[in-house]
Design a protein around this motif. Structure first.
Motif, PDB file in Angstrom:
ATOM      1  N   PHE A 101       0.839  -1.192   0.000  1.00  0.00           N
ATOM      2  CA  PHE A 101       0.000   0.000   0.000  1.00  0.00           C
ATOM      3  C   PHE A 101       0.880   1.250   0.000  1.00  0.00           C
ATOM      4  CE2 PHE A 101      -1.681   3.372   2.656  1.00  0.00           C
ATOM      5  CZ  PHE A 101      -2.870   3.668   2.014  1.00  0.00           C
ATOM      6  N   VAL A 102       1.809   1.273   0.885  1.00  0.00           N
ATOM      7  CA  VAL A 102       2.706   2.426   0.975  1.00  0.00           C
ATOM      8  C   VAL A 102       3.489   2.578  -0.316  1.00  0.00           C
ATOM      9  CG1 VAL A 102       4.685   3.367   2.170  1.00  0.00           C
ATOM     10  CG2 VAL A 102       2.920   2.187   3.452  1.00  0.00           C
ATOM     11  N   ASP A 103       3.880   1.465  -0.837  1.00  0.00           N
ATOM     12  CA  ASP A 103       4.639   1.514  -2.082  1.00  0.00           C
ATOM     13  C   ASP A 103       3.818   2.153  -3.183  1.00  0.00           C
ATOM     14  OD1 ASP A 103       7.215   0.925  -2.498  1.00  0.00           O
ATOM     15  OD2 ASP A 103       6.968  -1.211  -2.246  1.00  0.00           O
ATOM     16  N   ALA A 104       2.633   1.751  -3.242  1.00  0.00           N
ATOM     17  CA  ALA A 104       1.742   2.286  -4.275  1.00  0.00           C
ATOM     18  C   ALA A 104       1.556   3.781  -4.084  1.00  0.00           C
ATOM     19  CB  ALA A 104       0.405   1.560  -4.209  1.00  0.00           C
ATOM     20  N   VAL A 105       1.336   4.158  -2.885  1.00  0.00           N
ATOM     21  CA  VAL A 105       1.132   5.583  -2.604  1.00  0.00           C
ATOM     22  C   VAL A 105       2.398   6.362  -2.919  1.00  0.00           C
ATOM     23  CG1 VAL A 105       0.602   7.257  -0.821  1.00  0.00           C
ATOM     24  CG2 VAL A 105      -0.536   5.053  -0.817  1.00  0.00           C
ATOM     25  N   LEU A 108       2.629   6.798  -6.583  1.00  0.00           N
ATOM     26  CA  LEU A 108       1.587   7.661  -7.118  1.00  0.00           C
ATOM     27  C   LEU A 108       1.792   9.091  -6.663  1.00  0.00           C
ATOM     28  CD1 LEU A 108      -1.320   5.225  -6.514  1.00  0.00           C
ATOM     29  CD2 LEU A 108      -0.571   6.085  -8.718  1.00  0.00           C
ATOM     30  N   GLY A 109       2.254   9.203  -5.467  1.00  0.00           N
ATOM     31  CA  GLY A 109       2.408  10.564  -4.932  1.00  0.00           C
ATOM     32  C   GLY A 109       1.159  10.946  -4.175  1.00  0.00           C
ATOM     33  N   LYS A 111      -0.502  13.284  -4.295  1.00  0.00           N
ATOM     34  CA  LYS A 111      -1.498  13.884  -5.175  1.00  0.00           C
ATOM     35  C   LYS A 111      -2.447  12.858  -5.764  1.00  0.00           C
ATOM     36  CE  LYS A 111      -0.510  16.465  -8.424  1.00  0.00           C
ATOM     37  NZ  LYS A 111       0.228  17.140  -9.476  1.00  0.00           N
ATOM     38  N   ASN A 112      -1.848  11.863  -6.301  1.00  0.00           N
ATOM     39  CA  ASN A 112      -2.682  10.851  -6.960  1.00  0.00           C
ATOM     40  C   ASN A 112      -2.989   9.676  -6.043  1.00  0.00           C
ATOM     41  OD1 ASN A 112      -2.378  12.149  -9.650  1.00  0.00           O
ATOM     42  ND2 ASN A 112      -0.265  11.744  -9.154  1.00  0.00           N
ATOM     43  N   ALA A 113      -2.635   9.838  -4.855  1.00  0.00           N
ATOM     44  CA  ALA A 113      -2.877   8.740  -3.930  1.00  0.00           C
ATOM     45  C   ALA A 113      -4.342   8.704  -3.525  1.00  0.00           C
ATOM     46  CB  ALA A 113      -1.983   8.905  -2.708  1.00  0.00           C
ATOM     47  N   VAL A 114      -5.110   8.226  -4.392  1.00  0.00           N
ATOM     48  CA  VAL A 114      -6.533   8.104  -4.081  1.00  0.00           C
ATOM     49  C   VAL A 114      -6.891   6.621  -4.054  1.00  0.00           C
ATOM     50  CG1 VAL A 114      -7.219  10.299  -5.000  1.00  0.00           C
ATOM     51  CG2 VAL A 114      -6.983   8.319  -6.507  1.00  0.00           C
ATOM     52  N   PRO A 115      -7.899   6.339  -3.328  1.00  0.00           N
ATOM     53  CA  PRO A 115      -8.310   4.942  -3.148  1.00  0.00           C
ATOM     54  C   PRO A 115      -8.323   4.144  -4.437  1.00  0.00           C
ATOM     55  CG  PRO A 115      -9.705   6.385  -1.860  1.00  0.00           C
ATOM     56  CD  PRO A 115      -8.717   7.264  -2.561  1.00  0.00           C
ATOM     57  N   HIS A 186       6.540  15.720  -9.501  1.00  0.00           N
ATOM     58  CA  HIS A 186       7.356  14.524  -9.750  1.00  0.00           C
ATOM     59  C   HIS A 186       6.409  13.334  -9.841  1.00  0.00           C
ATOM     60  CE1 HIS A 186       6.315  14.535  -5.666  1.00  0.00           C
ATOM     61  NE2 HIS A 186       6.822  13.347  -5.454  1.00  0.00           N
ATOM     62  N   PHE A 187       6.098  13.069 -11.019  1.00  0.00           N
ATOM     63  CA  PHE A 187       5.150  11.966 -11.205  1.00  0.00           C
ATOM     64  C   PHE A 187       5.807  10.816 -11.950  1.00  0.00           C
ATOM     65  CE2 PHE A 187       1.802  10.059 -13.826  1.00  0.00           C
ATOM     66  CZ  PHE A 187       1.150   9.437 -12.793  1.00  0.00           C
ATOM     67  N   MET A 188       5.726   9.715 -11.433  1.00  0.00           N
ATOM     68  CA  MET A 188       6.373   8.580 -12.080  1.00  0.00           C
ATOM     69  C   MET A 188       5.401   7.843 -12.977  1.00  0.00           C
ATOM     70  SD  MET A 188       8.989   7.088  -9.475  1.00  0.00           S
ATOM     71  CE  MET A 188      10.179   8.112  -8.698  1.00  0.00           C
TER      72      MET A 188
END
Length: 276
Positions: A101-105, A108-109, A111-115, A186-188
């Motif tokens: 979960f943390v990795d995903a967030v 994503l950042g 900013k984009n860390a939405v459910p 900084h968006f990957m």
DNA sequence: TCGTTAATAT
DNA sequence: GATATTAACG
């Protein structure tokens, strides 16, 4: 300083829970004795099936192996009702799962860390947006709290494992604590989550036992004694859904079975190594 | 519909 | 009491 773009992916794999680590969890956590207590019995296979690779269906379908479903008088519900109206069992966020979960967030950042995005990135079969949203909510609180503590210099320690057991288990990206960076996104372009991992799900229909399991080898040579009280429930892994669309993710050469192929690598610490 | 927050349940 | 689920709101 961004040099781990490629590393991220590579590291992810490494960070993924090894089959060995999950095995102990995926395996029958219910001790024979406990099973008797609950009148449980394995009609399926007591030793033949290494890992049935349960799917969401199994998830919502604890099968007769678990305790009853809802205590609603023999409503029983047919029995083969699709996981449609069935309520998913309580999801337990294991350190590994949380790590993912943390990795995903992180990728994503904030900013984009939405459910929804997080859920998609995690690619955990069975995981619902609600699950992630709920966890995200807690996670945000954790971060917020962490900042407040680190800052004001209150009297309490900044890291209190007792305060956030799970969250403390996973390293929190630095940029998580500070607000977004205006003028610089900084968006990957990270895509295709390494679905080779198998987050563990632990459903507990009734019993609510909390157990800590994690910590990889090579860090702390601290081994906890397998003195599990033996109160775990059925567990199963996820991921592996046959996406009708999308380019079929290349399944890693992971073997699902081989329960105890190796004998020396089990580092299951019942406690989060109180190093902090 | 999705995301967030609060309330509720286990 | 802590954690996850459910409901309500923006």
């Amino acid at each position: 300083m961004k040099e781990d773009e490629s590393n991220w992916l590579s590291r992810w794999e490494e960070q993924l829970p090894s089959p060995d680590e999950l095995m102990p969890l995926s395996q029958t956590l219910i001790t024979p004795h406990l099973a008797l207590v609950f009148d449980l019995h394995n009609p399926n296979n007591p030793q033949s099936t290494p890992l049935p690779a349960p799917t969401p269906s199994s998830l919502a379908h604890p099968s007769s192996s678990e305790f009853e479903n809802s205590g609603d008088l023999g409503s029983g519900a047919g029995g083969d009702e699709p996981a449609r109206t069935l309520k998913r069992p309580r999801l337990v966020w294991t350190p590994q799962l949380h790590k993912r979960f943390v990795d995903a967030v992180a990728h994503l950042g904030i900013k984009n860390a939405v459910p929804k995005t997080i859920m998609q990135l995690m690619s955990v079969d069975g995981l619902t947006r609600e699950n992630v949203a709920s966890h995200l909510q807690k996670y945000r609180l954790y971060l917020k709290r962490m900042q407040g503590h680190s800052n004001g210099g209150g009297g309490l320690a900044s890291s209190d494992p007792a305060t956030d057991h799970l969250f403390a288990s996973s390293p929190v990206p630095a940029h998580f604590l500070h607000p977004v960076r205006p003028g610089q996104d900084h968006f990957m372009p990270f895509v295709a989550p390494p679905q080779s991992g198998r987050p563990i799900w632990v459903t507990h229909p009734q019993l609510q036992q909390q157990f800590h399991q994690q910590r990889q080898v090579g860090q702390v040579g601290h081994f906890g004694s397998p003195h599990s009280n033996g109160q775990f429930e059925h567990s199963f892994m996820t991921r592996q859904q046959a996406g009708p669309r999308m380019g079929a993710p290349p399944p890693y050469g992971e073997d699902v079975e081989s329960g105890e192929a190796n004998g020396r690598r089990t580092v299951l610490t019942l406690f989060p190594t109180g190093d902090d």
